[in-house]
Design a protein around this motif. Structure first.
Motif, PDB file in Angstrom:
ATOM      1  N   GLY A 186      26.308  58.496  26.122  1.00  0.00           N
ATOM      2  CA  GLY A 186      25.911  58.286  24.734  1.00  0.00           C
ATOM      3  C   GLY A 186      27.090  57.880  23.871  1.00  0.00           C
ATOM      4  O   GLY A 186      28.212  57.662  24.354  1.00  0.00           O
ATOM      5  N   THR A 187      26.828  57.790  22.574  1.00  0.00           N
ATOM      6  CA  THR A 187      27.832  57.431  21.576  1.00  0.00           C
ATOM      7  C   THR A 187      27.997  58.596  20.607  1.00  0.00           C
ATOM      8  O   THR A 187      27.010  59.196  20.184  1.00  0.00           O
ATOM      9  N   LEU A 188      29.236  58.909  20.257  1.00  0.00           N
ATOM     10  CA  LEU A 188      29.512  59.997  19.327  1.00  0.00           C
ATOM     11  C   LEU A 188      29.735  59.439  17.930  1.00  0.00           C
ATOM     12  O   LEU A 188      30.492  58.479  17.752  1.00  0.00           O
ATOM     13  N   VAL A 189      29.074  60.040  16.951  1.00  0.00           N
ATOM     14  CA  VAL A 189      29.184  59.615  15.556  1.00  0.00           C
ATOM     15  C   VAL A 189      29.699  60.784  14.729  1.00  0.00           C
ATOM     16  O   VAL A 189      29.166  61.895  14.811  1.00  0.00           O
ATOM     17  N   ILE A 190      30.728  60.528  13.953  1.00  0.00           N
ATOM     18  CA  ILE A 190      31.339  61.561  13.111  1.00  0.00           C
ATOM     19  C   ILE A 190      31.064  61.239  11.649  1.00  0.00           C
ATOM     20  O   ILE A 190      31.161  60.085  11.219  1.00  0.00           O
ATOM     21  N   ASP A 191      30.708  62.263  10.896  1.00  0.00           N
ATOM     22  CA  ASP A 191      30.500  62.102   9.457  1.00  0.00           C
ATOM     23  C   ASP A 191      30.743  63.456   8.799  1.00  0.00           C
ATOM     24  O   ASP A 191      30.835  64.485   9.466  1.00  0.00           O
ATOM     25  N   ASP A 192      30.852  63.436   7.486  1.00  0.00           N
ATOM     26  CA  ASP A 192      30.975  64.686   6.741  1.00  0.00           C
ATOM     27  C   ASP A 192      29.936  64.698   5.631  1.00  0.00           C
ATOM     28  O   ASP A 192      29.514  63.643   5.146  1.00  0.00           O
ATOM     29  N   THR A 193      29.508  65.879   5.254  1.00  0.00           N
ATOM     30  CA  THR A 193      28.476  66.013   4.234  1.00  0.00           C
ATOM     31  C   THR A 193      28.780  67.211   3.356  1.00  0.00           C
ATOM     32  O   THR A 193      29.361  68.201   3.806  1.00  0.00           O
ATOM     33  N   ASP A 194      28.401  67.102   2.086  1.00  0.00           N
ATOM     34  CA  ASP A 194      28.615  68.169   1.109  1.00  0.00           C
ATOM     35  C   ASP A 194      27.293  68.852   0.791  1.00  0.00           C
ATOM     36  O   ASP A 194      26.226  68.228   0.858  1.00  0.00           O
TER      37      ASP A 194
ATOM     38  N   GLN B  59      30.063  73.449  -0.519  1.00  0.00           N
ATOM     39  CA  GLN B  59      30.652  73.521   0.813  1.00  0.00           C
ATOM     40  C   GLN B  59      30.645  72.137   1.442  1.00  0.00           C
ATOM     41  O   GLN B  59      29.848  71.281   1.071  1.00  0.00           O
ATOM     42  N   SER B  60      31.531  71.947   2.408  1.00  0.00           N
ATOM     43  CA  SER B  60      31.633  70.656   3.080  1.00  0.00           C
ATOM     44  C   SER B  60      31.736  70.866   4.584  1.00  0.00           C
ATOM     45  O   SER B  60      32.420  71.787   5.042  1.00  0.00           O
ATOM     46  N   LEU B  61      31.048  70.011   5.345  1.00  0.00           N
ATOM     47  CA  LEU B  61      31.033  70.094   6.803  1.00  0.00           C
ATOM     48  C   LEU B  61      31.478  68.777   7.416  1.00  0.00           C
ATOM     49  O   LEU B  61      31.110  67.693   6.929  1.00  0.00           O
ATOM     50  N   VAL B  62      32.260  68.849   8.480  1.00  0.00           N
ATOM     51  CA  VAL B  62      32.499  67.692   9.345  1.00  0.00           C
ATOM     52  C   VAL B  62      31.561  67.845  10.533  1.00  0.00           C
ATOM     53  O   VAL B  62      31.463  68.921  11.129  1.00  0.00           O
ATOM     54  N   PHE B  63      30.902  66.750  10.871  1.00  0.00           N
ATOM     55  CA  PHE B  63      29.734  66.842  11.742  1.00  0.00           C
ATOM     56  C   PHE B  63      29.855  65.874  12.917  1.00  0.00           C
ATOM     57  O   PHE B  63      30.408  64.780  12.773  1.00  0.00           O
ATOM     58  N   LEU B  64      29.338  66.275  14.089  1.00  0.00           N
ATOM     59  CA  LEU B  64      29.376  65.432  15.281  1.00  0.00           C
ATOM     60  C   LEU B  64      27.964  65.280  15.837  1.00  0.00           C
ATOM     61  O   LEU B  64      27.289  66.275  16.132  1.00  0.00           O
ATOM     62  N   LEU B  65      27.526  64.031  15.980  1.00  0.00           N
ATOM     63  CA  LEU B  65      26.183  63.702  16.473  1.00  0.00           C
ATOM     64  C   LEU B  65      26.310  62.859  17.730  1.00  0.00           C
ATOM     65  O   LEU B  65      27.103  61.915  17.781  1.00  0.00           O
ATOM     66  N   LEU B  66      25.530  63.204  18.747  1.00  0.00           N
ATOM     67  CA  LEU B  66      25.481  62.418  19.978  1.00  0.00           C
ATOM     68  C   LEU B  66      24.245  61.527  19.946  1.00  0.00           C
ATOM     69  O   LEU B  66      23.114  62.016  19.888  1.00  0.00           O
ATOM     70  N   VAL B  67      24.464  60.216  19.979  1.00  0.00           N
ATOM     71  CA  VAL B  67      23.381  59.229  19.987  1.00  0.00           C
ATOM     72  C   VAL B  67      23.220  58.716  21.406  1.00  0.00           C
ATOM     73  O   VAL B  67      24.156  58.169  21.989  1.00  0.00           O
TER      74      VAL B  67
ATOM     75  N   LEU C 239      38.987  65.433  15.224  1.00  0.00           N
ATOM     76  CA  LEU C 239      39.612  65.356  16.545  1.00  0.00           C
ATOM     77  C   LEU C 239      39.369  66.637  17.345  1.00  0.00           C
ATOM     78  O   LEU C 239      39.172  66.601  18.561  1.00  0.00           O
ATOM     79  N   ARG C 240      39.371  67.787  16.657  1.00  0.00           N
ATOM     80  CA  ARG C 240      39.076  69.055  17.339  1.00  0.00           C
ATOM     81  C   ARG C 240      37.643  69.075  17.853  1.00  0.00           C
ATOM     82  O   ARG C 240      37.381  69.573  18.957  1.00  0.00           O
ATOM     83  N   LEU C 241      36.710  68.537  17.070  1.00  0.00           N
ATOM     84  CA  LEU C 241      35.319  68.477  17.520  1.00  0.00           C
ATOM     85  C   LEU C 241      35.184  67.596  18.767  1.00  0.00           C
ATOM     86  O   LEU C 241      34.456  67.936  19.709  1.00  0.00           O
ATOM     87  N   LEU C 242      35.903  66.473  18.772  1.00  0.00           N
ATOM     88  CA  LEU C 242      35.838  65.574  19.930  1.00  0.00           C
ATOM     89  C   LEU C 242      36.443  66.228  21.167  1.00  0.00           C
ATOM     90  O   LEU C 242      35.893  66.113  22.274  1.00  0.00           O
ATOM     91  N   ALA C 243      37.567  66.923  20.990  1.00  0.00           N
ATOM     92  CA  ALA C 243      38.196  67.603  22.122  1.00  0.00           C
ATOM     93  C   ALA C 243      37.294  68.712  22.659  1.00  0.00           C
ATOM     94  O   ALA C 243      37.189  68.908  23.884  1.00  0.00           O
ATOM     95  N   ALA C 244      36.626  69.437  21.753  1.00  0.00           N
ATOM     96  CA  ALA C 244      35.700  70.492  22.188  1.00  0.00           C
ATOM     97  C   ALA C 244      34.523  69.897  22.942  1.00  0.00           C
ATOM     98  O   ALA C 244      34.076  70.453  23.960  1.00  0.00           O
ATOM     99  N   PHE C 245      34.000  68.757  22.474  1.00  0.00           N
ATOM    100  CA  PHE C 245      32.890  68.106  23.173  1.00  0.00           C
ATOM    101  C   PHE C 245      33.313  67.689  24.574  1.00  0.00           C
ATOM    102  O   PHE C 245      32.560  67.866  25.546  1.00  0.00           O
ATOM    103  N   LYS C 246      34.505  67.140  24.693  1.00  0.00           N
ATOM    104  CA  LYS C 246      35.005  66.718  26.006  1.00  0.00           C
ATOM    105  C   LYS C 246      35.101  67.901  26.958  1.00  0.00           C
ATOM    106  O   LYS C 246      34.754  67.800  28.154  1.00  0.00           O
ATOM    107  N   ALA C 247      35.540  69.059  26.447  1.00  0.00           N
ATOM    108  CA  ALA C 247      35.686  70.242  27.295  1.00  0.00           C
ATOM    109  C   ALA C 247      34.341  70.872  27.651  1.00  0.00           C
ATOM    110  O   ALA C 247      34.160  71.366  28.769  1.00  0.00           O
ATOM    111  N   GLN C 248      33.407  70.847  26.720  1.00  0.00           N
ATOM    112  CA  GLN C 248      32.127  71.521  26.937  1.00  0.00           C
ATOM    113  C   GLN C 248      31.131  70.681  27.722  1.00  0.00           C
ATOM    114  O   GLN C 248      30.267  71.233  28.422  1.00  0.00           O
ATOM    115  N   TYR C 249      31.237  69.347  27.603  1.00  0.00           N
ATOM    116  CA  TYR C 249      30.283  68.467  28.288  1.00  0.00           C
ATOM    117  C   TYR C 249      31.054  67.383  29.057  1.00  0.00           C
ATOM    118  O   TYR C 249      30.957  66.188  28.745  1.00  0.00           O
TER     119      TYR C 249
END
Length: 413
Positions: free
Chosen positions: A45-53, A81-89, A146-156
């Motif tokens: 898949g493709t990873l998409v990063i975004d942030d939302t308030d 509050q603000s979140l950085v978010f990771l979505l797998l497409v 970058l931490r989210l991407l590294a965690a995704f690589k380790a977990q999946y």
């Protein structure tokens, strides 16, 4: 939440569970993603990063990660509050796989505020206080991504990532090179500003100036595999000064737009239209965030106090999204390669199913009248009347009339 408990548990008990439960919430989210990926046979898949308030009330003092946000619509500021978010497409579904709260360093926020005042006063840069060093406890959004991407690589590790998408906030050399390196040179597509400097030969110029002299040509583009539109596209492999390396730069302008937007890609071996086609997938994260806020609890229900309460309530709202992939009707659609149902329609269908189950339980009960009475009482306790502050009944309105012995004051005028 009140709709689920129906008087069985108090809000205080549920709040305590969110904040103090020993349940491994983070592992629960990872396990949920793994189950869905395995169930649907997803391997890439493709990873998409975004942030939302998420705006919060000024009185919400117990919530974690609160800070002053800039409101994009009004241009003012609000508490939230603000979140950085990771979505797998993937070719089948788009699924949330990770998140992290963002909060700026207090000293950095104070510096920005002071810097704005001093610049307005015309004080030279040399006489203004220097920008404070980064605080390790308050990493910037690109580091969190970058931490989210590294965690995704380790977990999946079994998931092949074709591409990583992000908006202009993440169009820095640190993020582009770091994200590509995590997945062994995977393509990273982001955006750059129109005044970004590039080197053409031995001369530096803005990206806007370059594509003004080298305008794009009309191309037919299929948006996210659906509607076909005509866009103006230009591209070049050029040295980006801020990145200290060559990037694939793509200028793109849709029919309703007056100016170009500028994409950058780390892998120079891709074709221009493949980069543009891939970038259209970034819009899917916006759709997910809108559904998440509207139907799955992120906007109104994730209000548990403390850092653990904040993370646990967000995880629970993401698990709601995951659970809809396991709905029988949704599974039938995906299994037969048919369009998936929307979150809103699935939620409405679940609500109807719950209502039918309650009616069936009442009708088939040995004492339906007594059971109906207990159910009605529980509903009334949940949906209790609230006291309005709009009306002045039982309040002192104040004396709103003239005073006779002060009429001479009016005569003086």
């Amino acid at each position: 939440m009140p709709l689920l408990r129906l008087g069985t548990y108090s809000l205080a008990a549920l709040s305590w569970m969110f904040r103090h439960s020993k349940m491994p919430w983070a592992k629960l989210l990872v396990a949920s993603v793994q189950v869905i990926l395995r169930h649907h046979g997803i391997t890439s898949g493709t990873l998409v990063i975004d942030d939302t308030d998420n705006p919060r009330s000024k009185s919400a003092k117990t919530l974690a990660y609160l800070y002053k946000l800039r409101d994009k619509e009004s241009g003012g500021y609000l508490w939230g509050q603000s979140l950085v978010f990771l979505l797998l497409v993937t070719p089948k579904i788009s699924i949330p796989v990770g998140f992290v709260f963002y909060q700026p360093a207090p000293e950095l926020s104070a510096w920005y505020k002071q810097e704005k005042v001093l610049k307005k006063q015309g004080i030279p840069k040399k006489q203004r206080p220097p920008k404070p060093a980064p605080h390790p406890a308050y990493p910037p959004k690109e580091q969190l991504a970058l931490r989210l991407l590294a965690a995704f690589k380790a977990q999946y590790p079994h998931i092949q990532v074709h591409c990583i998408m992000a908006d202009a906030l993440y169009g820095t050399a640190t993020f582009v090179d770091g994200a590509s390196a995590i997945f062994g040179g995977t393509q990273v597509i982001s955006q750059i500003r129109s005044n970004q400097n590039m080197r053409v030969g031995k001369r530096e110029q803005h990206v806007t100036a370059y594509f003004a002299a080298h305008p794009g040509t009309p191309q037919r583009l299929r948006i996210r595999g659906g509607q076909e539109v005509v866009v103006t596209v230009g591209s070049a492999r050029l040295y980006v000064c801020a990145h200290h390396t060559k990037r694939f730069i793509v200028a793109i302008k849709y029919e309703e737009e007056e100016s170009y937007r500028y994409l950058i890609a780390s892998d120079l071996s891709w074709r221009t239209l493949d980069i543009v086609q891939g970038h259209t997938l970034r819009w899917l994260v916006e759709v997910f965030i809108q559904d998440w806020k509207s139907y799955e609890g992120w906007s109104l229900l994730t209000k548990q106090p403390g850092e653990e309460g904040a993370r646990h309530s967000v995880i629970l709202s993401l698990l709601v999204d995951h659970s809809l992939f396991m709905h029988p009707n949704q599974q039938d659609q995906l299994k037969n390669n048919l369009p998936a149902y929307t979150v809103g329609s699935l939620r409405a269908h679940v609500q109807v199913e719950c209502l039918v189950d309650v009616i069936d339980d009442l009708v088939s009960s040995d004492n339906p009248q007594e059971k109906l009475q207990r159910f009605t009482q529980a509903l009334h306790e949940v949906f209790a009347f609230g006291r309005s502050k709009k009306h002045m009944i039982q309040r002192q309105l104040g004396r709103l009339e003239s005073t006779p012995f002060l009429k001479y004051r009016a005569d003086e005028v």
